[in-house]
Design an enzyme around this catalytic site. Structure first.
Site, mmCIF file in Angstrom:
data_model
loop_
_atom_site.group_PDB
_atom_site.id
_atom_site.type_symbol
_atom_site.label_atom_id
_atom_site.label_comp_id
_atom_site.label_asym_id
_atom_site.label_seq_id
_atom_site.Cartn_x
_atom_site.Cartn_y
_atom_site.Cartn_z
ATOM 1 N N ASP A 67 -21.557 25.933 5.032
ATOM 2 C CA ASP A 67 -21.108 24.578 5.364
ATOM 3 C C ASP A 67 -20.241 24.539 6.615
ATOM 4 O O ASP A 67 -19.812 25.580 7.132
ATOM 5 C CB ASP A 67 -20.355 23.965 4.165
ATOM 6 C CG ASP A 67 -19.344 24.920 3.532
ATOM 7 O OD1 ASP A 67 -19.031 25.950 4.146
ATOM 8 O OD2 ASP A 67 -18.881 24.626 2.423
ATOM 9 N N ASN A 135 -12.764 21.755 -8.524
ATOM 10 C CA ASN A 135 -13.571 20.764 -9.254
ATOM 11 C C ASN A 135 -15.007 21.261 -9.511
ATOM 12 O O ASN A 135 -15.871 20.478 -9.890
ATOM 13 C CB ASN A 135 -13.603 19.431 -8.494
ATOM 14 C CG ASN A 135 -14.276 19.544 -7.128
ATOM 15 O OD1 ASN A 135 -14.732 20.613 -6.736
ATOM 16 N ND2 ASN A 135 -14.341 18.433 -6.406
ATOM 17 N N HIS A 137 -17.039 22.585 -7.211
ATOM 18 C CA HIS A 137 -18.000 22.479 -6.097
ATOM 19 C C HIS A 137 -18.374 23.852 -5.550
ATOM 20 O O HIS A 137 -17.592 24.802 -5.604
ATOM 21 C CB HIS A 137 -17.521 21.516 -4.998
ATOM 22 C CG HIS A 137 -16.444 22.007 -4.081
ATOM 23 N ND1 HIS A 137 -15.212 21.414 -3.974
ATOM 24 C CD2 HIS A 137 -16.427 23.023 -3.179
ATOM 25 C CE1 HIS A 137 -14.495 22.036 -3.063
ATOM 26 N NE2 HIS A 137 -15.202 23.021 -2.567
ATOM 27 N N GLU A 142 -20.256 18.481 -3.814
ATOM 28 C CA GLU A 142 -19.208 17.915 -4.657
ATOM 29 C C GLU A 142 -19.812 17.381 -5.962
ATOM 30 O O GLU A 142 -21.014 17.104 -6.037
ATOM 31 C CB GLU A 142 -18.522 16.759 -3.916
ATOM 32 C CG GLU A 142 -17.747 17.177 -2.674
ATOM 33 C CD GLU A 142 -16.375 17.791 -2.988
ATOM 34 O OE1 GLU A 142 -16.191 18.372 -4.073
ATOM 35 O OE2 GLU A 142 -15.495 17.696 -2.122
#
Ligand code: GLP
Length: 242
Positions: A67, A135, A137, A142
């Protein structure tokens, strides 16, 4: 998923470094999918040590990163392109022409993402290294209503902006969007290796292992990967009752 229990961050890094080193040793022209964030930094240090000791040769290795932040140039000190040079590429004998990261400055995001997927399809990653956000990801995939297969532009979750603000001068400086390899790009790798440490990841680790496969916990998709290894420390495993 195969779980390797490590004592702490240093132990995670040694174990993950050994796994990656074995892939490079067995296949000197392998394709490594690489990750950023604090989790893999120790793993990269282990690889650099092995290179410096003459144990590893990266001259034929190709890489494809997960990313990049939208709007950051490759020379911005918080870009993931800069991170990779600083934490690995500048310290080993890799040919940086063989190192691929999405451009954060493209003026044609659709073409950039499509071309990145074509490249991933051609390279066919041997090992994809992952960290995981608190979380759940992976890359910058996400929590969402659906798993998104291809490389895409994502709006970062507020909790991710909070978690990543420690790397920037202020919260306002954290980019709000990123380009990320999608779930197909990650899952097509022959092997997946996740490094995870710390109490703040314990809930996500538990959900990834024991919860349903759910795009609200993107890492849960790894339950379906045929060769996925998680190297986790005691704190990250503290909520897991396996
Ligand atoms: C970022 C990266 C992820 C990484 C995550 C966790 O969001 N895009 O690839 O896994 O951070 O970061 P850390 O390892 O610093 O906790």
């Amino acid at each position: 998923m195969k779980l390797i229990r490590a004592k702490d961050y240093a132990d995670v890094s040694v174990k993950a470094g050994n796994i990656i080193a074995s892939v490079v040793t067995l296949k000197p022209d392998c394709v490594l999918g690489l990750a950023t964030g604090s989790s893999p930094v120790g793993t990269y240090k282990e690889l650099i040590k092995k290179y410096e000791a003459g144990e590893l040769d990266f001259s034929q290795v190709k890489t494809v990163n997960l990313d990049e932040y939208v709007g950051l140039s490759k020379d911005h000190d918080q870009s993931y392109a800069y991170f990779m040079r600083n934490n690995l590429f500048d310290h080993v004998n890799i040919d940086q022409a063989n190192c691929n990261i999405p451009s954060g400055l493209t003026d044609d995001p659709e073409a950039e993402c499509g071309n990145y997927d074509k490249l991933i399809g051609q390279l066919h990653t041997d090992l994809q290294l992952l960290g995981m956000g608190p979380n759940g990801h992976i890359g910058f995939n996400e929590p969402d209503e659906v798993f998104i297969p291809g490389t895409h532009c994502v709006k970062l979750a507020e909790s991710t902006i909070d978690a990543n603000q420690r790397f920037f001068a202020s919260r306002d400086d954290v980019p709000r969007q990123a380009y990320t390899m999608g779930i197909w790009g990650i899952m097509q790798a022959k092997k997946v290796l996740m490094v995870v440490n710390g109490k703040n990841k314990a809930q996500a680790v538990k959900a990834m292992f024991t919860g349903p496969i759910d795009p609200k916990v993107p890492a849960s998709i790894l339950q379906l990967h045929p060769d996925c290894t998680i190297v986790a420390d005691e704190e990250a495993l503290s909520l897991l009752d396996l």
